[in-house]
Design a protein around this motif. Sequence first.
Motif, PDB file in Angstrom:
ATOM      1  N   LEU A  11       0.817  -1.218   0.000  1.00 48.47           N
ATOM      2  CA  LEU A  11       0.000   0.000   0.000  1.00 48.47           C
ATOM      3  C   LEU A  11       0.849   1.266   0.000  1.00 48.47           C
ATOM      4  CD1 LEU A  11      -2.762  -1.025   2.581  1.00 48.47           C
ATOM      5  CD2 LEU A  11      -3.016  -0.830   0.095  1.00 48.47           C
ATOM      6  N   TRP A  12       2.069   1.164   0.524  1.00 51.95           N
ATOM      7  CA  TRP A  12       2.910   2.354   0.617  1.00 51.95           C
ATOM      8  C   TRP A  12       3.822   2.549  -0.589  1.00 51.95           C
ATOM      9  CZ3 TRP A  12       7.948   0.376   1.789  1.00 51.95           C
ATOM     10  CH2 TRP A  12       7.963  -0.894   2.361  1.00 51.95           C
ATOM     11  N   ALA A  13       3.602   1.783  -1.655  1.00 49.89           N
ATOM     12  CA  ALA A  13       4.330   1.991  -2.904  1.00 49.89           C
ATOM     13  C   ALA A  13       3.771   3.202  -3.640  1.00 49.89           C
ATOM     14  CB  ALA A  13       4.203   0.751  -3.788  1.00 49.89           C
ATOM     15  N   SER A  14       4.620   3.835  -4.436  1.00 49.90           N
ATOM     16  CA  SER A  14       4.150   4.897  -5.335  1.00 49.90           C
ATOM     17  C   SER A  14       3.414   4.256  -6.505  1.00 49.90           C
ATOM     18  CB  SER A  14       5.329   5.722  -5.852  1.00 49.90           C
ATOM     19  OG  SER A  14       5.998   6.365  -4.793  1.00 49.90           O
ATOM     20  N   ASP A  15       2.340   4.876  -6.918  1.00 51.32           N
ATOM     21  CA  ASP A  15       1.515   4.339  -7.995  1.00 51.32           C
ATOM     22  C   ASP A  15       1.593   5.287  -9.192  1.00 51.32           C
ATOM     23  OD1 ASP A  15      -0.440   3.398  -9.714  1.00 51.32           O
ATOM     24  OD2 ASP A  15      -1.866   2.958  -8.117  1.00 51.32           O
ATOM     25  N   PRO A  16       2.115   4.835 -10.335  1.00 45.30           N
ATOM     26  CA  PRO A  16       2.230   5.725 -11.495  1.00 45.30           C
ATOM     27  C   PRO A  16       0.895   6.234 -12.004  1.00 45.30           C
ATOM     28  CG  PRO A  16       2.677   3.445 -12.123  1.00 45.30           C
ATOM     29  CD  PRO A  16       2.618   3.477 -10.630  1.00 45.30           C
ATOM     30  N   VAL A  17      -0.168   5.512 -11.697  1.00 46.73           N
ATOM     31  CA  VAL A  17      -1.507   5.985 -12.108  1.00 46.73           C
ATOM     32  C   VAL A  17      -1.883   7.241 -11.346  1.00 46.73           C
ATOM     33  CG1 VAL A  17      -3.961   5.393 -12.174  1.00 46.73           C
ATOM     34  CG2 VAL A  17      -2.237   3.665 -12.759  1.00 46.73           C
ATOM     35  N   TRP A  18      -1.391   7.351 -10.104  1.00 44.31           N
ATOM     36  CA  TRP A  18      -1.728   8.493  -9.257  1.00 44.31           C
ATOM     37  C   TRP A  18      -0.547   9.432  -9.055  1.00 44.31           C
ATOM     38  CZ3 TRP A  18      -6.689   9.068  -8.810  1.00 44.31           C
ATOM     39  CH2 TRP A  18      -7.517   7.942  -8.855  1.00 44.31           C
ATOM     40  N   THR A  19       0.375   9.469 -10.027  1.00 46.47           N
ATOM     41  CA  THR A  19       1.476  10.407  -9.958  1.00 46.47           C
ATOM     42  C   THR A  19       0.958  11.846  -9.834  1.00 46.47           C
ATOM     43  OG1 THR A  19       3.322  11.387 -11.185  1.00 46.47           O
ATOM     44  CG2 THR A  19       1.569  10.421 -12.484  1.00 46.47           C
ATOM     45  N   ARG A 276      14.667  -6.635   5.124  1.00 43.95           N
ATOM     46  CA  ARG A 276      14.134  -7.076   6.419  1.00 43.95           C
ATOM     47  C   ARG A 276      13.842  -5.875   7.330  1.00 43.95           C
ATOM     48  NH1 ARG A 276      17.337 -11.033   6.801  1.00 43.95           N
ATOM     49  NH2 ARG A 276      19.079  -9.804   7.589  1.00 43.95           N
ATOM     50  N   GLU A 277      14.797  -4.972   7.449  1.00 47.42           N
ATOM     51  CA  GLU A 277      14.626  -3.816   8.335  1.00 47.42           C
ATOM     52  C   GLU A 277      13.503  -2.903   7.841  1.00 47.42           C
ATOM     53  OE1 GLU A 277      15.360  -1.044  11.477  1.00 47.42           O
ATOM     54  OE2 GLU A 277      15.879  -3.169  11.186  1.00 47.42           O
ATOM     55  N   SER A 278      13.397  -2.704   6.547  1.00 48.34           N
ATOM     56  CA  SER A 278      12.355  -1.825   5.996  1.00 48.34           C
ATOM     57  C   SER A 278      10.966  -2.402   6.232  1.00 48.34           C
ATOM     58  CB  SER A 278      12.596  -1.597   4.500  1.00 48.34           C
ATOM     59  OG  SER A 278      13.877  -1.043   4.281  1.00 48.34           O
ATOM     60  N   GLU A 279      10.833  -3.708   6.080  1.00 47.51           N
ATOM     61  CA  GLU A 279       9.538  -4.340   6.351  1.00 47.51           C
ATOM     62  C   GLU A 279       9.175  -4.221   7.830  1.00 47.51           C
ATOM     63  OE1 GLU A 279      10.093  -8.265   4.697  1.00 47.51           O
ATOM     64  OE2 GLU A 279       8.926  -7.704   2.921  1.00 47.51           O
ATOM     65  N   LEU A 280      10.143  -4.387   8.705  1.00 51.85           N
ATOM     66  CA  LEU A 280       9.892  -4.216  10.143  1.00 51.85           C
ATOM     67  C   LEU A 280       9.437  -2.796  10.451  1.00 51.85           C
ATOM     68  CD1 LEU A 280      12.918  -6.198  11.684  1.00 51.85           C
ATOM     69  CD2 LEU A 280      10.490  -6.836  11.781  1.00 51.85           C
ATOM     70  N   ARG A 281      10.105  -1.820   9.852  1.00 47.94           N
ATOM     71  CA  ARG A 281       9.738  -0.417  10.096  1.00 47.94           C
ATOM     72  C   ARG A 281       8.351  -0.098   9.543  1.00 47.94           C
ATOM     73  NH1 ARG A 281      14.761   3.769   9.836  1.00 47.94           N
ATOM     74  NH2 ARG A 281      16.243   2.583  11.103  1.00 47.94           N
ATOM     75  N   ALA A 282       8.063  -0.628   8.367  1.00 44.70           N
ATOM     76  CA  ALA A 282       6.747  -0.373   7.778  1.00 44.70           C
ATOM     77  C   ALA A 282       5.642  -0.980   8.632  1.00 44.70           C
ATOM     78  CB  ALA A 282       6.693  -0.939   6.357  1.00 44.70           C
ATOM     79  N   HIS A 283       5.891  -2.174   9.148  1.00 45.67           N
ATOM     80  CA  HIS A 283       4.899  -2.821  10.010  1.00 45.67           C
ATOM     81  C   HIS A 283       4.736  -2.051  11.314  1.00 45.67           C
ATOM     82  CE1 HIS A 283       2.544  -6.035  11.815  1.00 45.67           C
ATOM     83  NE2 HIS A 283       3.347  -5.985  12.879  1.00 45.67           N
ATOM     84  N   ALA A 285       5.250   1.089  11.914  1.00 46.53           N
ATOM     85  CA  ALA A 285       4.618   2.391  11.700  1.00 46.53           C
ATOM     86  C   ALA A 285       3.232   2.272  11.083  1.00 46.53           C
ATOM     87  CB  ALA A 285       5.503   3.249  10.789  1.00 46.53           C
ATOM     88  N   ALA A 286       2.872   1.058  10.645  1.00 47.25           N
ATOM     89  CA  ALA A 286       1.572   0.801  10.015  1.00 47.25           C
ATOM     90  C   ALA A 286       1.292   1.759   8.859  1.00 47.25           C
ATOM     91  CB  ALA A 286       0.451   0.896  11.060  1.00 47.25           C
ATOM     92  N   VAL A 287       2.317   1.988   8.028  1.00 44.48           N
ATOM     93  CA  VAL A 287       2.136   2.904   6.892  1.00 44.48           C
ATOM     94  C   VAL A 287       1.236   2.253   5.848  1.00 44.48           C
ATOM     95  CG1 VAL A 287       4.259   4.227   7.197  1.00 44.48           C
ATOM     96  CG2 VAL A 287       4.318   2.095   5.912  1.00 44.48           C
ATOM     97  N   ARG A 288       0.364   3.049   5.280  1.00 44.46           N
ATOM     98  CA  ARG A 288      -0.606   2.535   4.324  1.00 44.46           C
ATOM     99  C   ARG A 288      -0.630   3.337   3.022  1.00 44.46           C
ATOM    100  NH1 ARG A 288      -4.120  -1.074   6.138  1.00 44.46           N
ATOM    101  NH2 ARG A 288      -5.706  -0.439   4.634  1.00 44.46           N
ATOM    102  N   SER A 289       0.302   4.261   2.860  1.00 47.54           N
ATOM    103  CA  SER A 289       0.349   5.047   1.624  1.00 47.54           C
ATOM    104  C   SER A 289       1.728   5.668   1.474  1.00 47.54           C
ATOM    105  CB  SER A 289      -0.709   6.152   1.634  1.00 47.54           C
ATOM    106  OG  SER A 289      -0.376   7.146   2.591  1.00 47.54           O
ATOM    107  N   SER A 290       2.046   6.092   0.252  1.00 49.48           N
ATOM    108  CA  SER A 290       3.320   6.781   0.022  1.00 49.48           C
ATOM    109  C   SER A 290       3.332   8.122   0.757  1.00 49.48           C
ATOM    110  CB  SER A 290       3.545   6.992  -1.479  1.00 49.48           C
ATOM    111  OG  SER A 290       2.485   7.740  -2.053  1.00 49.48           O
ATOM    112  N   TYR A 291       2.175   8.728   0.932  1.00 45.61           N
ATOM    113  CA  TYR A 291       2.097   9.977   1.694  1.00 45.61           C
ATOM    114  C   TYR A 291       2.532   9.745   3.143  1.00 45.61           C
ATOM    115  CZ  TYR A 291       0.072  13.930   4.216  1.00 45.61           C
ATOM    116  OH  TYR A 291      -0.106  15.011   5.048  1.00 45.61           O
ATOM    117  N   GLU A 292       2.082   8.662   3.727  1.00 42.32           N
ATOM    118  CA  GLU A 292       2.459   8.369   5.119  1.00 42.32           C
ATOM    119  C   GLU A 292       3.956   8.082   5.241  1.00 42.32           C
ATOM    120  OE1 GLU A 292      -0.059   5.315   6.690  1.00 42.32           O
ATOM    121  OE2 GLU A 292      -1.877   6.546   6.577  1.00 42.32           O
TER     122      GLU A 292
END
Length: 398
Positions: A11-19, A276-283, A285-292
Amino acid sequence: MAVSGARSRVLWASDPVWTRGRLVSEPEGSRSAFRRDCDRIIHSTGFRRLKHKTQVFVFHEGDHYRTRLTHTLEVAQIARSIARALGLDEDLSEALALAHDLGHPPFAHAGERALDACMAAFGGFDHNAQSLRVVTRLERRYAAFDGLNLTWETLEGIAKHNGPLTDRDGAVLHGRGGGLPHAIVAHSAVQDLELWSHAGAEAQVAAISDDIAYDVHDLDDGLRARLFTLDELRDLPLVGDVLSEVRALWPDLEEGRIIHEVMRRLITRLVEDVVRESELRAHAAAVRSSYEVRMLGHPLVAFSPAMRTAEAAVKGFLFPHMYRHPRVNRIMDDAQGVIRDLFGHFLANPRDMPSDWHLSDPEPARLARRVTDYIAGMTDRYALDQHARFFDTTPELR
């Protein structure tokens, strides 16, 4: 932890459709917006010039040392791998990896130091900011606009390669010389890149891939240049462990293969740690968008604390043993002299630049930036050729 194979987009990936789009609107066609950015960078003049720009060793030191182009390609490969493993947009990470060094002048950081000193009265010189200037102003390929008209997300990542440039109130962050580089200021006047926030996750992937690539390949090049030996790496955290592992598995292996095996295993360890570390941090922080991701206030894509310490030790080793090695220093001191000479000459004789670089208004700051843009775009060989054209003696840089 394996990092190969596709993974569904997070969910926190950038989406080219919504650039957030391009400064000059264009129809996107069949390719995604971020794929088009990659392709435009690859076809740019600045990208081709990287082939003949120094990474650490000048071009005629040997054919097998990295150039700025081969470094860039290695960064792009690592960035794609990490982005794929994390479920991020691979095209955006690749675009940012491909663009991150477009603003580097000839002769690596020696050239950058020389131009920064020459431009001290006019705001200095920063190669990251110059990369933004290349893709927004200096590339002149398209009928409708200057630059490459890249997406907001790509421009943001180029500008924030080292993180936020200001705080939320616009104050320049500590350690940036008291002011923003001219290229950043000039572009900010026409497009807000939100310099106060962190960049998206794909940009963070490109930045950490840059660290991984040059840490490992500078060790590789330094060993092959015999600036230091494998035995001198034994006490380095991570590196020494991998070296011992390789020697235990293949006690009779020749040195060239040992070096290659150590380097490829180092890249794997570093990449897997980042994933591994990035997935731990994302979990956490519960990030759900590139904005977050941008609003977190700290990087999401990062090394673990232990790996950060090991990676810093590699940099700490390379600084005195390679970047400040007497052999490299002597060549780079001569290279800085070439850049200073060229800057002084073209500032005093701007008509000696090609006609398309001439200015009708020779206002000092504008002229100095014009000269800097011209020199920063040079390859090592062209800079030496130009120096020989205007000066009686030109160093061989050997």
